[in-house]
Design an enzyme around this catalytic site. Structure first.
Site, mmCIF file in Angstrom:
data_model
loop_
_atom_site.group_PDB
_atom_site.id
_atom_site.type_symbol
_atom_site.label_atom_id
_atom_site.label_comp_id
_atom_site.label_asym_id
_atom_site.label_seq_id
_atom_site.Cartn_x
_atom_site.Cartn_y
_atom_site.Cartn_z
ATOM 1 C CG HIS A 1 -3.969 -9.015 -5.835
ATOM 2 N ND1 HIS A 1 -3.567 -8.434 -7.411
ATOM 3 C CD2 HIS A 1 -3.168 -9.618 -5.249
ATOM 4 C CE1 HIS A 1 -2.160 -8.292 -7.192
ATOM 5 N NE2 HIS A 1 -1.176 -8.900 -6.327
ATOM 6 C CD GLU B 1 -0.186 -8.099 -2.594
ATOM 7 O OE1 GLU B 1 1.261 -8.997 -2.378
ATOM 8 O OE2 GLU B 1 -0.933 -8.505 -3.476
#
Ligand code: 13P
Length: 274
Positions: free
Chosen positions: A100, A173
């Protein structure tokens, strides 16, 4: 059947929600989405480690997958602060997220770290969600495509095509789009980057398997931009932070995008709502 015939919708709750709140969120989402079959929608929630066990007891892999926000490289050892794949299995995690943006940029994990985490997650049979995304600087220098290819090629270095076919998902992302200061990506830019990711996955795993790996968009998704994003042909699902932490909001986004996704796939079922 292609893995891309269903829509993928999930949330990462980051360092929010205690176990009590996480279970409440799951229970409400389960109630709201109980009419949607799992071959139409794959839902998932990635809570804090301490919430996984309570949540996994409440749901099934088919209904809502429960994931971990990271994973260590080894089963055990002198790795203070890391979490073992054995610990995650025992509490019932189905899914593991790796790389992430906040792990990469706040905790300075490298592509090589992510590669070891991906390898460990796949070897322990978790569905593995590798997150990739360029920084604002990389975007401004016009090297987004190259940055994504590096993250994918290093991160997936040890993954075989058959493992990828079975177990791998990707989240795009962009670093500049995530969180309270994030600016959501324009849908055509997001679609183009998803195309680059799919091209890199096809290069790594061959077009049949690489082209069938779900690629989800994440970064300031909300009810306003979700519909435009899901109309894009390369976007296979949405990975949401703030916009999904309230189960009713999350359900509203799901209800807004699911018919559009079905329409895109030409698979609206006659006689049924979905
Ligand atoms: P936001 O939707 O809050 O920008 O967060 C996205 C994210 O980080 C999902 O992993």
């Amino acid at each position: 059947m292609s893995r891309l015939s269903k829509l993928y919708m999930g949330t990462n709750t980051k360092m929010y929600k205690t176990p009590v709140h996480a279970v409440r969120h799951l229970a409400r989402l389960t109630e709201l989405c109980s009419d949607i079959p799992p071959d139409v929608l794959q839902l998932f929630i990635i809570p804090s480690y301490t919430s996984i066990e309570g949540m996994a007891k409440l749901t099934t892999r088919d209904a809502i997958m429960v994931g971990a926000q990271s994973i260590g490289y080894e089963e055990e050892g002198q790795y203070t602060g890391e979490i073992s794949p054995l610990m995650l299995s025992e509490v019932g995690a189905d899914l593991v997220m790796v790389g992430h943006s906040e792990r990469r940029h706040t905790f300075l994990e490298s592509d090589f770290d992510e590669e070891r985490r991906v390898r460990c997650a796949i070897e322990h049979d978790f569905t593995t969600l590798l997150c990739v995304g360029e920084t604002l600087e990389q975007k401004q220098y016009g090297v987004s495509r190259e940055a994504l290819a590096v993250q994918l090629k290093i991160g997936l270095h040890s993954v075989t095509a058959s493992q990828a076919n079975d177990k791998l998902w990707i989240a795009y992302e962009p670093v500049w789009a995530i969180g309270v200061n994030g600016v959501p990506a324009d849908e055509s830019y997001a679609n183009a980057m998803h195309g680059e990711i799919k091209a890199a996955l096809s290069e790594i795993f061959g077009s049949e398997i690489g082209g069938d790996i779900p690629v989800l968009y994440g970064g300031s998704v909300n009810l306003q931009n979700a519909e435009k994003l899901i109309r894009q042909p390369n976007i296979d699902g949405l990975f949401i932070g703030r916009g999904a932490w309230d189960a009713d909001n999350f359900n509203s986004i799901i209800r807004a995008v699911l018919p559009l996704f079905q329409e895109r796939k030409g698979s609206v079922r006659s006689g049924k709502e979905w």
